[in-house]
Scaffold this active site. Sequence first.
Site, PDB file in Angstrom:
ATOM      1  N   ASN A 188       0.859  -1.177   0.000  1.00  9.16           N
ATOM      2  CA  ASN A 188       0.000   0.000   0.000  1.00  9.16           C
ATOM      3  C   ASN A 188       0.902   1.236   0.000  1.00  9.16           C
ATOM      4  O   ASN A 188       1.427   1.638   1.038  1.00  9.16           O
ATOM      5  CB  ASN A 188      -0.924   0.014   1.221  1.00  9.16           C
ATOM      6  CG  ASN A 188      -1.894   1.181   1.186  1.00  9.16           C
ATOM      7  OD1 ASN A 188      -1.705   2.153   0.444  1.00  9.16           O
ATOM      8  ND2 ASN A 188      -2.952   1.096   1.974  1.00  9.16           N
ATOM      9  N   CYS A 198       1.899  12.808 -13.412  1.00 15.93           N
ATOM     10  CA  CYS A 198       0.758  13.168 -14.263  1.00 15.93           C
ATOM     11  C   CYS A 198      -0.069  14.277 -13.628  1.00 15.93           C
ATOM     12  O   CYS A 198      -1.196  14.545 -14.056  1.00 15.93           O
ATOM     13  CB  CYS A 198      -0.110  11.942 -14.561  1.00 15.93           C
ATOM     14  SG  CYS A 198      -0.766  11.109 -13.103  1.00 15.93           S
TER      15      CYS A 198
END
Length: 468
Positions: free
Chosen positions: A366, A424
């Site tokens: 995670n 991004c």
Amino acid sequence: MTEETKEAATEKKWPDNTLTIESMDLEAQGVAHRADGKVVFVEGALPFEVVRANVHRKKDNWEKASLLEVVHESSQRVKPGCPHFGLHAGACGGCKMQHLDASAQIAVKQRALEDNLSHLGKVKPETILRPIQGPAWGYRYRARLSVRYVVKKGEVLVGFHERKSRYVADMRQCPILPPHVNAMLLPLRKLIGSMEARETLPQIELACGDAVTALVLRHMEPLSQSDLAALHAFAEQYKVQWWLQSKGPDTVCLMEGALGNPLSYALPEFGITMPFKPTDFTQVNPHINRVLVTRALRLLDVQPTERVIDWFCGLGNFTLPLATLAREVLGIEGSEALVLRSGENYVFNQTSRSKPLAPTCFVARNLFEMTPDLLRQDGASDKWLVDPPREGAYSLVQALAEMHEQPELLQGWTPPKRIVYVSCNPSTLARDAGVLVNSAGYRMTFAGAVNMFPHTAHVESMAVFDLA
């Protein structure tokens, strides 16, 4: 913008009811200021234009307006390459910058990156990289096309949504799609219109590989034999591969009887071939992706003696090329399914090469709950490549900062000498860069824009951090 354009817009005395556009924001809106300092965002206006605008939304500190007239036009204003682009009713919402010259689009994105780094991260790169750019048209190898059967018209629409609307635009062409897919839009409308299930087919997802074009059809009821026959006939005529999705993404499967090779794309500079499924995440623009991978690895400057970690590794887009250069590679990803797929891609490439890849393993973690303990668990490495989603990698860089600020946490672990961060989202890159530079002991040596999505306001970028 040229100096002549800027001077003409700023020096001449214009009527009082006009606005001089100073810049462009990440929503592709022109930004102006009134005499009292109030900001006005004008849709459709370009930097250094003088315009008249109609204000349709007012707040205490800003206003939003639509373009009425261009009094003084920018030399960078061009005729849009698609008839469905514009501010008119029913215009497609897929692109926002077609009215701006492609080279000027890149300049806007580079400026947005630098502004985010400066204002949000309080950092400045030592060197600005030359922007990465490629074809401005026919580049979009992945797309989610909405489908709607308009009962009143007896017509099917296939395409992107209208600007600021949930309605599907009446698109008859889309030049940002590959030419062979663009040519398929009207035949797809005809195909869906002929099917019995036309009212319960909400979406077609496009995924193009180097040699295979896959279409994933979302269907909300079982398809009849005649509908399946129509899909087979279309696949045969247009050389596409149909996949069917009855419910969630885990139900996507190749249509029974569909032929053809698996989807894949190549990274020829590294001798790597990446098989993928149509619902896997891959970069929208394969032309830019090849250049992106090459530049990232060149900047990382991986040596044959080094161990490298690829964080947010996905299918192995960077991991497998890294394995052609490094001594050892670790790919870390949040999805167990992607860890399995990246491992399969490693085996596929290992067995098809004359020169073996470096030892490489993949683990699930995670990555939004990282700690110094987990960093030590994954072992020290010489260099990192970080390619997170839009949320960024705050937890990861924060754990690195904790270890820098509390040396007792290191326990023999050493931080990477260099980090290449592919982003991004310029705002989360700026936030994470601020942590790396101001709290984790790094210098920001390079940064630059990547024009992955021409004609849109989407900003991709790359930054390099060296241990100070």
